[in-house]
Design a protein around this motif. Structure first.
Motif, mmCIF file in Angstrom:
data_model
loop_
_atom_site.group_PDB
_atom_site.id
_atom_site.type_symbol
_atom_site.label_atom_id
_atom_site.label_comp_id
_atom_site.label_asym_id
_atom_site.label_seq_id
_atom_site.Cartn_x
_atom_site.Cartn_y
_atom_site.Cartn_z
ATOM 1 N N PRO A 149 0.799 -1.229 0.000
ATOM 2 C CA PRO A 149 0.000 0.000 0.000
ATOM 3 C C PRO A 149 0.828 1.274 0.000
ATOM 4 N N GLU A 150 1.896 1.310 0.818
ATOM 5 C CA GLU A 150 2.682 2.538 0.912
ATOM 6 C C GLU A 150 3.375 2.869 -0.411
ATOM 7 N N ALA A 313 -6.316 9.580 -6.339
ATOM 8 C CA ALA A 313 -5.194 9.328 -5.426
ATOM 9 C C ALA A 313 -5.598 9.614 -3.978
ATOM 10 N N ASP A 314 -6.343 10.699 -3.772
ATOM 11 C CA ASP A 314 -6.803 11.027 -2.413
ATOM 12 C C ASP A 314 -7.666 9.903 -1.856
ATOM 13 N N ARG A 315 -8.602 9.430 -2.678
ATOM 14 C CA ARG A 315 -9.536 8.401 -2.210
ATOM 15 C C ARG A 315 -8.813 7.082 -1.932
ATOM 16 N N VAL A 316 -7.829 6.740 -2.751
ATOM 17 C CA VAL A 316 -7.078 5.502 -2.505
ATOM 18 C C VAL A 316 -6.295 5.613 -1.203
ATOM 19 N N GLY A 317 -5.603 6.742 -0.990
ATOM 20 C CA GLY A 317 -4.859 6.934 0.247
ATOM 21 C C GLY A 317 -5.759 6.893 1.465
ATOM 22 N N ALA A 323 -4.571 10.309 6.357
ATOM 23 C CA ALA A 323 -5.185 11.631 6.424
ATOM 24 C C ALA A 323 -4.429 12.566 5.493
ATOM 25 N N GLY A 324 -5.151 13.515 4.886
ATOM 26 C CA GLY A 324 -4.515 14.468 3.991
ATOM 27 C C GLY A 324 -4.866 14.204 2.549
ATOM 28 N N SER A 325 -3.943 14.570 1.659
ATOM 29 C CA SER A 325 -4.183 14.414 0.227
ATOM 30 C C SER A 325 -2.915 13.922 -0.461
ATOM 31 N N HIS A 326 -3.024 13.697 -1.765
ATOM 32 C CA HIS A 326 -1.879 13.185 -2.528
ATOM 33 C C HIS A 326 -0.697 14.136 -2.476
ATOM 34 N N ARG A 327 -0.938 15.417 -2.316
ATOM 35 C CA ARG A 327 0.164 16.374 -2.222
ATOM 36 C C ARG A 327 0.964 16.171 -0.937
ATOM 37 N N ASP A 328 0.325 15.644 0.084
ATOM 38 C CA ASP A 328 1.028 15.369 1.343
ATOM 39 C C ASP A 328 1.824 14.065 1.272
ATOM 40 N N TRP A 329 1.413 13.141 0.424
ATOM 41 C CA TRP A 329 1.994 11.794 0.419
ATOM 42 C C TRP A 329 3.022 11.588 -0.694
ATOM 43 N N ALA A 330 3.028 12.445 -1.723
ATOM 44 C CA ALA A 330 3.822 12.185 -2.927
ATOM 45 C C ALA A 330 5.302 12.000 -2.631
ATOM 46 N N TYR A 331 5.862 12.785 -1.704
ATOM 47 C CA TYR A 331 7.295 12.711 -1.435
ATOM 48 C C TYR A 331 7.586 12.306 0.009
#
Length: 423
Positions: A149-150, A313-317, A323-331
């Protein structure tokens, strides 16, 4: 630059040993370029003597990719050169040139950097691109079947960032598939590079159209219904569907729609619904929280579908408890993403028992999702089932067995006719 005397890969001057062969690296000035018995380009310099070819990287239907040394800048680059028969087709060359123009107009960290479009001395054409060390997502899935998942969330978040830039300019990639997602390994996790903008649809005002209405372009496993039909009204939501198909394969180990031939796959896409990920990916622990996400992403009508790759991407995360959005998780480092997912409340990832779903077709035109399952219980992945892309109007290289098979059939037919006449 330095090179390995065994594999002839090129490395920066501060590298010591080849990570592939373990050989001590040698400055390129001290080594003669290699030669290849079947490819005269290897060892030669092309494009006015600027690029010195050191090795073959990959071979595809449209062209061959080489690693080369840019003698002017001293950097390693990739040269993608059209096959001779493809270089004779004006539409193919125009698409190739458009890949350069579109990629050059989309400078983004998640989109491969295309540096130049050149004509070669052997009457072909070359795209000069940044050279990347890593592997395609297709290679990863062939080896590992699914992604943790990560890794999926980090990859998908970066894909969303890259495509947002393209979609903002009304450019639809139209050929998103694991083969065109390149993963460069870093200490924190993958850095994504989106490849091959040669099949794009440019919906910006005044953009030149190279595709005739009704023409179908792309890989059938990842096509949206509107793309499968070759509809004129096709926008960025076709890419949402394609990315959803990639996500489905990454969590279940199989493509969402499967059939023996390309046209049958397209029929399945237009008339059937895939199994829910938690059913198709039961062996890999795909959570039921992904089911409604994929249901919305695979809506037949673009208007009913998730409106952007970023929201997907937000919904999958969030389905994995983040918590948050794809912009928080991308890097975010992959290890930290893994820790956050493990810390998610158990109720988020709980796999809900499904009612006995009937496996069968859904009427064409239905906008439904996972409530009714289609396809077979276990469909192979794309690499096992149907490896060819559908590109009508663009010449593809014929498989090697085609000509002998046709010749053999012709001989048998002539023998049968002669036998009948002799009687």
């Amino acid at each position: 630059m330095k090179t390995c005397s065994a594999c002839f890969r090129l490395f920066s001057h501060d590298s010591g040993f080849c990570p592939v062969d373990g050989q001590r690296l040698i400055p390129v000035a001290e080594v003669a370029p290699p030669v290849h018995p079947e490819d005269r380009r290897v060892g030669a310099t092309l494009c006015g003597g600027r690029y010195q070819i050191w090795r073959i990287v990959a071979d595809g239907g449209m062209g061959r990719v080489y690693q080369a040394l840019d003698l002017r800048t001293g950097r390693s680059v990739a040269l993608k050169i059209l096959h001779p028969e493809v270089a004779l087709d004006e539409v193919s060359v125009e698409r190739f040139h458009r890949e350069f123009e579109v990629s050059a107009s989309l400078p983004h960290e998640q989109i491969v950097d295309v540096l130049a479009f050149e004509k070669t001395e052997d009457h072909s054409f070359a795209l000069v691109m940044e050279y990347l060390e890593g592997e395609e997502l297709r290679t990863v899935l062939k080896r590992d079947k699914v992604l943790p998942p990560e890794r999926l969330v980090r990859m998908l978040s970066q894909i969303a960032l890259g495509l947002e830039e393209a979609h903002k300019r009304k450019v639809v990639h139209r050929d998103l598939k694991p083969d065109n997602i390149f993963l460069v390994g870093t200490h924190d996790g993958d850095m994504v590079k989106i490849l091959d903008f040669g099949s794009v649809r440019d919906n910006s005002e005044g953009a030149k159209k190279l595709t005739v209405v009704g023409t179908t372009i792309g890989s059938p496993f990842y096509m949206s219904p509107e793309q499968a039909q070759g509809l004129l009204a096709l926008d960025h939501r076709a890419d949402v569907w394609s990315v959803a198909a990639i996500v489905f394969e990454c969590v279940t180990g199989q493509v969402p729609f499967h059939a023996p031939t390309g046209p049958m796959i397209l029929v399945a896409i237009m008339g059937n619904n895939p199994l829910p990920p938690s059913v198709a990916g039961k062996a890999y622990g795909a959570p039921a929280s992904l089911d409604p996400v994929m249901e919305e992403a695979f809506m037949k009508s673009p208007e009913a579908r998730l409106p952007s790759v970023g929201l997907l991407a937000d919904r999958v995360g969030q389905a994995y408890g983040l918590a948050g959005s794809h912009r928080d998780w991308a890097y975010l480092p992959q290890k930290e993403l893994a820790a956050r997912i493990r810390a998610a409340p158990p109720s988020v990832l709980a796999r809900q028992p499904h009612a006995s779903a009937s496996v069968g077709a859904v009427p064409a035109g239905a906008s439904g999702g996972s409530s009714a399952a289609a396809v077979i219980a276990r469909s192979p992945d794309a690499s096992e089932a149907f490896a060819e892309d559908i590109v009508m109007g663009v010449p593809q290289r014929l498989p090697r067995w085609v000509i002998p098979a046709v010749a053999g059939a012709a001989v048998l037919l002539c023998a049968l006719v002669a036998l009948l006449i002799s009687r």
